[in-house]
Design an enzyme around this catalytic site. Structure first.
Site, PDB file in Angstrom:
ATOM      1  N   THR A   1      -5.880 123.084   0.093  1.00 13.81           N
ATOM      2  CA  THR A   1      -6.217 121.656   0.087  1.00 13.81           C
ATOM      3  C   THR A   1      -7.537 121.444   0.810  1.00 13.81           C
ATOM      4  OG1 THR A   1      -5.570 119.476   0.928  1.00 13.81           O
ATOM      5  CG2 THR A   1      -4.735 121.372   2.140  1.00 13.81           C
ATOM      6  N   GLY A   2      -8.276 120.449   0.382  1.00 13.72           N
ATOM      7  CA  GLY A   2      -9.542 120.178   1.062  1.00 13.72           C
ATOM      8  C   GLY A   2     -10.647 119.924   0.052  1.00 13.72           C
TER       9      GLY A   2
ATOM     10  N   ARG B   1     -13.930 114.722 -13.167  1.00 16.52           N
ATOM     11  CA  ARG B   1     -14.097 115.776 -12.147  1.00 16.52           C
ATOM     12  C   ARG B   1     -12.767 116.525 -11.957  1.00 16.52           C
ATOM     13  NH1 ARG B   1     -11.380 116.935  -7.069  1.00 16.52           N
ATOM     14  NH2 ARG B   1     -12.826 118.107  -5.768  1.00 16.52           N
ATOM     15  N   VAL B   2     -12.845 117.832 -11.882  1.00 18.54           N
ATOM     16  CA  VAL B   2     -11.655 118.651 -11.649  1.00 18.54           C
ATOM     17  C   VAL B   2     -11.855 119.418 -10.349  1.00 18.54           C
ATOM     18  CG1 VAL B   2     -10.309 120.601 -12.518  1.00 18.54           C
ATOM     19  CG2 VAL B   2     -11.107 118.838 -14.104  1.00 18.54           C
ATOM     20  N   GLY B   3     -10.827 119.433  -9.520  1.00 21.31           N
ATOM     21  CA  GLY B   3     -10.915 120.127  -8.234  1.00 21.31           C
ATOM     22  C   GLY B   3     -10.360 121.534  -8.298  1.00 21.31           C
ATOM     23  N   ASP B   4     -10.072 122.081  -7.133  1.00 20.51           N
ATOM     24  CA  ASP B   4      -9.597 123.466  -7.037  1.00 20.51           C
ATOM     25  C   ASP B   4      -8.115 123.610  -7.361  1.00 20.51           C
ATOM     26  OD1 ASP B   4      -9.212 121.911  -4.642  1.00 20.51           O
ATOM     27  OD2 ASP B   4      -8.488 123.735  -3.680  1.00 20.51           O
TER      28      ASP B   4
ATOM     29  N   GLY C   1     -12.520 120.441  -2.670  1.00 26.04           N
ATOM     30  CA  GLY C   1     -12.220 121.351  -3.766  1.00 26.04           C
ATOM     31  C   GLY C   1     -13.412 122.160  -4.260  1.00 26.04           C
TER      32      GLY C   1
ATOM     33  N   THR D   1      -3.385 115.946  -0.623  1.00 29.46           N
ATOM     34  CA  THR D   1      -2.898 116.796  -1.716  1.00 29.46           C
ATOM     35  C   THR D   1      -1.576 117.432  -1.285  1.00 29.46           C
ATOM     36  OG1 THR D   1      -5.072 117.293  -2.596  1.00 29.46           O
ATOM     37  CG2 THR D   1      -3.449 119.047  -2.816  1.00 29.46           C
TER      38      THR D   1
HETATM   39  N1  ASP Z   1      -8.516 119.903  -3.023  1.00 34.81           N
HETATM   40  C1  ASP Z   1      -8.378 118.611  -3.620  1.00 34.81           C
HETATM   41  C2  ASP Z   1      -9.486 118.409  -4.618  1.00 34.81           C
HETATM   42  O1  ASP Z   1     -10.594 118.815  -4.355  1.00 34.81           O
HETATM   43  C3  ASP Z   1      -8.412 117.477  -2.653  1.00 34.81           C
HETATM   44  C4  ASP Z   1      -7.606 117.670  -1.388  1.00 34.81           C
HETATM   45  O2  ASP Z   1      -6.931 118.670  -1.223  1.00 34.81           O
HETATM   46  O3  ASP Z   1      -7.637 116.776  -0.542  1.00 34.81           O
HETATM   47  O4  ASP Z   1      -9.262 117.824  -5.633  1.00 34.81           O
END
Ligand code: ASP
Length: 295
Positions: free
Chosen positions: A208-209, A186-189, A211, A158
């Protein structure tokens, strides 16, 4: 005082990917910093930095090169927030070359904070075919993921940016294809203000990570609130990551304060980030997990 910090995601960064990552980070950071040095706003600087990474298919999971979902469709999420209190975001958008520009359109030209799916796609001025966002690298990744789908959806790469302009204004942005192999819709953070992206007068944050964990911890806003109650910068980053780790999840974040202090932290295996101030610059792809501050 002007400053910019950007990230290219936290997770596992393969050895062979580190050179394109570093080149991409250097380029995006310097494009953003140039905007600030020329007297541009923090919003303009992060838009420049993030679009540079969205257009870089060699490394990042955003825009072109965004991770496809389990059906092979790239569904992008992006958000931008200015310390002036305005924000815009899009989620599960499939036809935008630069989702962060669409998020900014929502910020400046709509009465809303978040627009998703077909409604967001309908706002794209020059819609592209979704297949144009797929690259040989992401198609290979999807193939590998399908062969081992017991692993579940997988995130990394990300992109995000936080900048401070010469008017003392902060802004933060995050853009992502989300998790490789995620469920459609699906929606992330990243596009959720307060979870993956947040800016206030005193701080800007991009995460990032995994989510889902950042959403449940309301990570970015939680960090901003802790700073306001007097928690020291590195300690606030550590506490934010502890809340992610407590959910058996991984990730990282970047922070820039109104007085020009920069911090990064991650508990994933690797993280890619870069920063520049008048005093210096650095870029890092992979390091020991932990919390660091600069500037
Ligand atoms: N945070 C992002 C999500 O969950 C993915 C990522 O940062 O690698 O969509």
């Amino acid at each position: 005082m002007i400053a910019i910090v950007i990230h290219g995601g936290a997770g596992k960064i393969a050895l062979e990917d580190r050179v394109p990552y570093l080149a991409g980070l250097d380029r995006a950071r310097d494009v953003g910093y140039r905007v600030l040095a020329d007297g541009g706003t923090a919003v303009a600087a992060i838009l420049a930095a993030v679009t540079t990474m969205e257009d870089d298919p060699a490394a990042f999971n955003a825009g072109t090169g965004g991770s496809p979902n389990r059906d092979g469709v790239v569904e992008c999420d992006a958000a931008i927030m200015s310390a002036d209190g305005t924000s815009g975001a899009v989620a599960a958008v499939t036809r935008a070359k630069n989702p962060i520009l669409l998020a900014d359109k929502v910020r400046v030209a709509s009465p809303h904070a978040l627009i998703v799916g077909p409604g967001a796609d309908a706002l794209v001025e020059d819609p592209i075919d979704n297949a144009e966002l797929l690259t040989p690298r992401t198609l290979r990744a999807l193939e590998r993921w399908r062969e081992a789908d017991h692993l579940g959806p997988k995130g990394s790469a990300t992109v995000g940016a936080v900048a401070l302009d010469d008017q003392g204004m902060l802004a933060a942005a995050t853009s992502t294809g989300g998790m490789l192999g995620k469920w459609p819709g699906r929606v992330g953070d990243a596009p959720l203000i307060g979870a993956g992206t947040y800016a206030a007068r005193h701080v800007g944050v991009s995460c990032t990570g995994d989510g889902e964990a950042f959403i449940r911890a309301v990570t970015a806003k939680g960090l901003a609130d802790r700073l306001q109650t007097g928690v020291e910068l590195e300690a606030a980053v550590r506490l934010a990551l502890d809340e992610v780790a407590a959910q058996n999840a991984n990730g990282g974040l970047i922070v820039l304060t109104a007085d020009g202090r920069i911090a990064s932290g991650f508990n994933a295996r690797d993280m890619a980030y870069a920063w520049r101030t008048a005093a210096g610059a650095d870029a890092c792809v992979s390091a020991e997990p932990g919390v660091r501050s600069f500037g």
